[in-house]
Scaffold this active site. Structure first.
Site, PDB file in Angstrom:
ATOM      1  N   GLY A  23       0.709  -1.143   0.065  1.00  0.00           N
ATOM      2  CA  GLY A  23       0.386  -0.337  -0.254  1.00  0.00           C
ATOM      3  C   GLY A  23       0.653   0.986   0.039  1.00  0.00           C
ATOM      4  O   GLY A  23       2.274   0.891  -0.050  1.00  0.00           O
TER       5      GLY A  23
ATOM      6  N   LYS B 119       4.332   0.353  -9.674  1.00  0.00           N
ATOM      7  CA  LYS B 119       3.975   1.842  -9.578  1.00  0.00           C
ATOM      8  C   LYS B 119       5.550   2.404  -9.329  1.00  0.00           C
ATOM      9  O   LYS B 119       6.225   4.263  -9.798  1.00  0.00           O
ATOM     10  CB  LYS B 119       3.535   2.547  -8.162  1.00  0.00           C
ATOM     11  CG  LYS B 119       3.691   1.791  -7.586  1.00  0.00           C
ATOM     12  CD  LYS B 119       4.947   2.964  -6.587  1.00  0.00           C
ATOM     13  CE  LYS B 119       4.721   1.602  -4.994  1.00  0.00           C
ATOM     14  NZ  LYS B 119       6.408   2.041  -4.998  1.00  0.00           N
TER      15      LYS B 119
ATOM     16  N   SER C  28      10.597   9.297  -1.484  1.00  0.00           N
ATOM     17  CA  SER C  28      10.669   7.914  -2.049  1.00  0.00           C
ATOM     18  C   SER C  28      11.828   7.381  -2.683  1.00  0.00           C
ATOM     19  O   SER C  28      12.363   8.234  -3.485  1.00  0.00           O
ATOM     20  CB  SER C  28       9.538   7.876  -2.618  1.00  0.00           C
ATOM     21  OG  SER C  28       9.611   6.757  -3.773  1.00  0.00           O
TER      22      SER C  28
HETATM   23  O1  LIG Z   1       7.370   1.508  -1.805  1.00  0.00           O
HETATM   24  C1  LIG Z   1       6.899   2.763  -1.003  1.00  0.00           C
HETATM   25  C2  LIG Z   1       5.852   3.627  -0.396  1.00  0.00           C
HETATM   26  O2  LIG Z   1       4.769   3.018  -0.319  1.00  0.00           O
HETATM   27  C3  LIG Z   1       8.028   2.634  -0.581  1.00  0.00           C
HETATM   28  O3  LIG Z   1       8.641   3.937  -1.826  1.00  0.00           O
HETATM   29  P1  LIG Z   1      10.174   3.945  -2.571  1.00  0.00           P
HETATM   30  O4  LIG Z   1      10.888   2.685  -1.911  1.00  0.00           O
HETATM   31  O5  LIG Z   1      10.836   4.601  -3.572  1.00  0.00           O
HETATM   32  O6  LIG Z   1      11.060   4.122  -1.200  1.00  0.00           O
END
Ligand SMILES: O=C(CO)COP(=O)(O)O
Ligand SMILES: NC(=O)C1=CN([C@@H]2O[C@H](COP(=O)(O)OP(=O)(O)OC[C@H]3O[C@@H](n4cnc5c(N)ncnc54)[C@H](O)[C@@H]3O)[C@@H](O)[C@H]2O)C=CC1
Length: 303
Positions: free
Chosen positions: A108, A163, A226
């Protein structure tokens, strides 16, 4: 809650998941490569075995556990990646090795740093076994973490995995300061691309519009927290992938996921224009501005 559970992996996500179970009074056992203990011995009597390692570690963890898991034990996979060798998802790898165990996918919009800060979040636990999904929902649910069950594990898993590729593109878009119109176009067409390949893989369309699909896409593509977004942002600054990865805290699964998706899309003639350009950008074959020109100058089509 007195259920004995184990969390495999003490990276950013393993730590955050551990904290979430502690809110419910669980005292999870944590295993990491450096803990000096034998994983196969530690899983005995655990109701749930929760894997939060990065994709590259999943096959090795499965090997360590072979012949050590009883059929009633629930395996939870929280990894968002695709196996480079077999092109399988983590849940498919776990199922191949442990065909009689209930497998639950947990995925999620869950940036680990926000969870560590105690901010509220929601997630999905998906399984073909409703009982297993309910058990995992109970283990993780708290006023800080709202957990939904779902019966489409492959759809949930793919939304969270694919994603990451679009998040690299989104970081590039923001790094080039292309504005909100461009970003919304990218995310919307990115979702269309996720659904196209996700349907091929057997995921349900409605799952990709839920928390584990659209929800995670929005979070990851809009947050500098992220790692995948950071990769795209760094490339837009003209840095090489090697330079960007050298300064990255933790794993950006989208880099490897892009390669695997390209193979699958090529083999099955699935149209994935954003993924193709992310791949060329990651390989240093085009610059970020060139990728945008290539996206905008494709053949005209209907939505
Ligand atoms: O999956 C994630 C948030 O749901 C984390 O994203 P990152 O792996 O790009 O940091
Ligand atoms: N950090 C986040 O916000 C979130 C991460 N995820 C996913 O969780 C997975 C892990 O991510 P992070 O914890 O953030 O990464 P990380 O880079 O912080 O930690 C990775 C973990 O995997 C372990 N690992 C890697 N290879 C291994 C091997 N061969 N044997 C044993 N352990 C091995 C590392 O030791 C480490 O504990 C990724 O698939 C990621 O996409 C999912 C949701 C949120």
């Amino acid at each position: 809650m007195n259920d004995r559970i184990i969390i495999i992996g003490a990276g950013a996500w393993g730590d955050a998941l551990s904290k979430l179970t502690q809110i419910n009074g669980c005292e999870p056992i944590i295993w990491s490569r450096s803990c000096g203990r034998v994983l196969a011995e530690m899983v005995t009597d655990c109701v749930a075995i929760i894997s939060a390692v990065s994709m590259s570690g999943v096959p090795a963890i499965i090997e360590r556990l072979r012949d050590s898991i009883a059929p009633h034990q629930i395996i939870v996979t929280a990894t968002k990646g695709l196996d480079a060798r077999t092109n399988l998802t983590p849940a498919q790898l776990w199922h191949q090795a442990f065909p009689n165990n209930p497998i639950v996918v947990l995925s999620g919009p869950n940036l680990s740093l926000e969870i560590q800060q105690g901010l509220p979040a929601a997630t999905v636990v998906a399984s073909q076994s409703a009982d297993a999904a309910n058990t995992i929902q109970e283990i993780f649910s708290s006023p800080k973490f709202r957990v939904y069950t779902n019966d489409d594990p492959i759809g949930v898993e793919l939304g969270g995995t694919i994603k990451n590729v679009i998040a690299i593109a989104a970081g590039t878009c923001d790094g080039l300061k292309l504005g909100n119109n461009a970003k919304s176009a990218l995310l919307t067409r990115g979702l269309a691309e996720i659904i196209r390949i996700g349907q091929y893989w057997g995921g349900k369309t409605e799952t990709f519009y839920g928390l584990s699909g659209l929800g995670d896409l929005l979070t990851t593509c809009n947050s500098p927290l992220s790692r995948n977004y950071q990769v795209g942002y760094g490339l837009a600054q003209g840095r090489t992938l090697t330079e960007v990865l050298a300064n990255l805290q933790g794993t950006a699964e989208g880099v490897n996921t892009t390669k695997v998706l390209i193979q699958i899309a090529d083999r099955n003639q699935i149209y994935m224009p954003i993924t193709v350009l992310v791949d060329r950008l990651l390989q240093g074959q085009i610059t970020a501005p060139e990728a945008i020109v290539a996206l905008m100058s494709r053949d005209r089509k209907s939505e």
